[in-house]
Scaffold this motif. Structure first.
Motif, short mmCIF file in Angstrom:
data_model
loop_
_atom_site.label_atom_id
_atom_site.label_comp_id
_atom_site.label_asym_id
_atom_site.label_seq_id
_atom_site.Cartn_x
_atom_site.Cartn_y
_atom_site.Cartn_z
N SER A 141 8.43 -0.92 -8.33
CA SER A 141 8.39 0.36 -7.64
C SER A 141 8.15 1.08 -8.47
CB SER A 141 9.40 0.56 -7.21
OG SER A 141 10.08 1.66 -6.70
N SER A 146 15.10 6.48 -5.88
CA SER A 146 14.90 5.37 -4.36
C SER A 146 15.58 3.96 -4.14
CB SER A 146 13.65 6.66 -3.27
OG SER A 146 12.56 5.27 -4.34
N PHE A 147 14.40 3.26 -4.73
CA PHE A 147 15.14 1.70 -5.56
C PHE A 147 15.85 1.46 -5.29
CE2 PHE A 147 14.83 -1.68 -6.94
CZ PHE A 147 14.40 -2.87 -6.30
N SER A 148 16.87 1.99 -6.30
CA SER A 148 18.29 2.28 -6.00
C SER A 148 19.33 2.19 -5.59
CB SER A 148 18.31 3.13 -7.43
OG SER A 148 18.15 2.93 -8.62
N LYS A 149 18.66 3.54 -4.21
CA LYS A 149 19.14 3.43 -3.17
C LYS A 149 19.32 2.41 -1.89
CE LYS A 149 19.65 8.39 -3.80
NZ LYS A 149 18.82 9.94 -3.15
N TRP A 150 18.04 1.83 -1.94
CA TRP A 150 17.62 0.57 -1.06
C TRP A 150 18.34 -0.74 -1.92
CZ3 TRP A 150 14.81 -3.50 -2.15
CH2 TRP A 150 14.42 -4.30 -1.24
N LEU A 151 18.53 -0.91 -3.29
CA LEU A 151 18.55 -1.91 -3.87
C LEU A 151 20.33 -2.44 -3.28
CD1 LEU A 151 18.34 -4.29 -6.14
CD2 LEU A 151 19.30 -2.28 -7.83
N THR A 153 21.67 -1.91 -0.61
CA THR A 153 22.19 -1.98 0.50
C THR A 153 21.08 -3.22 0.96
OG1 THR A 153 20.39 -0.62 1.38
CG2 THR A 153 22.75 0.11 1.60
N SER A 154 20.79 -3.98 -0.12
CA SER A 154 19.91 -5.21 0.08
C SER A 154 20.39 -6.48 -0.34
CB SER A 154 18.53 -4.89 -0.89
OG SER A 154 18.60 -5.83 -1.75
N ASP A 202 11.08 -9.06 0.81
CA ASP A 202 11.61 -8.46 1.52
C ASP A 202 12.87 -7.88 0.32
OD1 ASP A 202 11.87 -10.62 0.52
OD2 ASP A 202 13.33 -11.46 2.15
N PRO A 205 10.19 -3.24 -1.67
CA PRO A 205 9.82 -2.99 -0.23
C PRO A 205 8.71 -2.39 -0.58
CG PRO A 205 11.98 -1.58 -0.18
CD PRO A 205 11.92 -2.59 -1.51
#
Length: 253
Positions: A141, A146-151, A153-154, A202, A205
């Motif tokens: 990425s 934004s990747f950290s925020k998604w990370l 919850t992954s 997955d 993203p």
């Protein structure tokens, strides 16, 4: 033949991959960064393909990984993800400088690549070193915040839930702005940069990276940025993309 040497540069273990008959020549050089929880040895296929094109390929061991492990397994240290990337960024010019001074690297022909965390390292390095000639980002990425925020919850995240919006993490988020290619895409500055990402990934993203590409591809600074999309490989770099990466460097480095 291909020669693979284990070296240690300023305490950084790395694999040097090069055509045997060109070991002592001054060569264009690509530094390739492996992914989170991987080892430098896991990226040898990329090093081989790059070296076959006449380049010197260098594959460093990332901080907290492999020979640089420190106690707790790295997969249990997800909050240190960007600390590992920061080490890569700081160590990058140290490795280049060593090989330039040794007469083994052409300082005007240096490229960088990597997969997953290594791809994020590659995007970040583009924001820091204008002398870099070209880069290939593999399933990484360009948007660390934004990747950290998604990370968190992954499936990468283990342990207690963490809120990145809290004041506790404000300094960390602020520090990521400096290495965010999405916030300063003009630093690409017309360089030839290639992205590859699989739609079925997955773990990192696909869509945000492709959206970034669409946003910059018609800008003057992004005129030489390209993108390959595949499907069904998920978070895995297929051999054909290793070949594509080497061919990209052969054309542009």
């Amino acid at each position: 033949m291909i020669t693979v040497k284990h070296e240690s540069i300023n305490g950084i273990p790395l694999l040097e991959v090069v055509l045997t008959e060109r070991v002592n020549e001054t060569l264009p050089t690509v530094i390739f960064y492996h992914g989170w929880t991987n080892l430098k040895e896991s990226s040898l296929v990329h090093g081989y393909e790059i070296a076959k094109k006449g380049f010197r390929a260098l594959i460093p061991e990332a901080y907290l990984h492999g020979e640089r492990s420190e106690g707790t397994p790295v997969n249990e240290r997800s909050l240190e993800f960007w600390d590992v990337v920061q080490h890569n960024i700081v160590e990058f010019p140290m490795i280049v400088d060593h090989y330039v001074k040794a007469g083994l690297t052409d300082q005007k022909r240096v490229g960088v690549s990597g997969l997953s965390m290594g791809g994020m390292t590659t995007s970040a390095i583009l924001t820091q070193y204008p002398w870099l000639k070209t880069a290939v980002v593999l399933m990484g990425s360009p948007s660390p915040i934004s990747f950290s925020k998604w990370l968190l919850t992954s499936k990468w995240q283990t342990g207690a839930e963490i809120n990145l919006e809290s004041d506790q993490f404000a300094p960390a988020i602020e520090s990521l702005k400096m290495i965010s290619l999405d916030l300063q895409p003009e630093k690409i500055n017309g360089k030839f940069v290639h992205f590859w990402h699989d739609e079925d990934d997955d773990l990192v993203p696909y869509q945000p990276t492709f959206d970034f590409y669409k946003k910059i591809k018609d800008q003057d600074y992004g005129r030489h940025v390209s993108f390959t999309t595949t499907g069904s490989y998920g978070h895995h770099v297929p051999y054909m993309i290793s070949i594509e990466t080497a061919e990209f460097f052969n054309r542009h480095l």
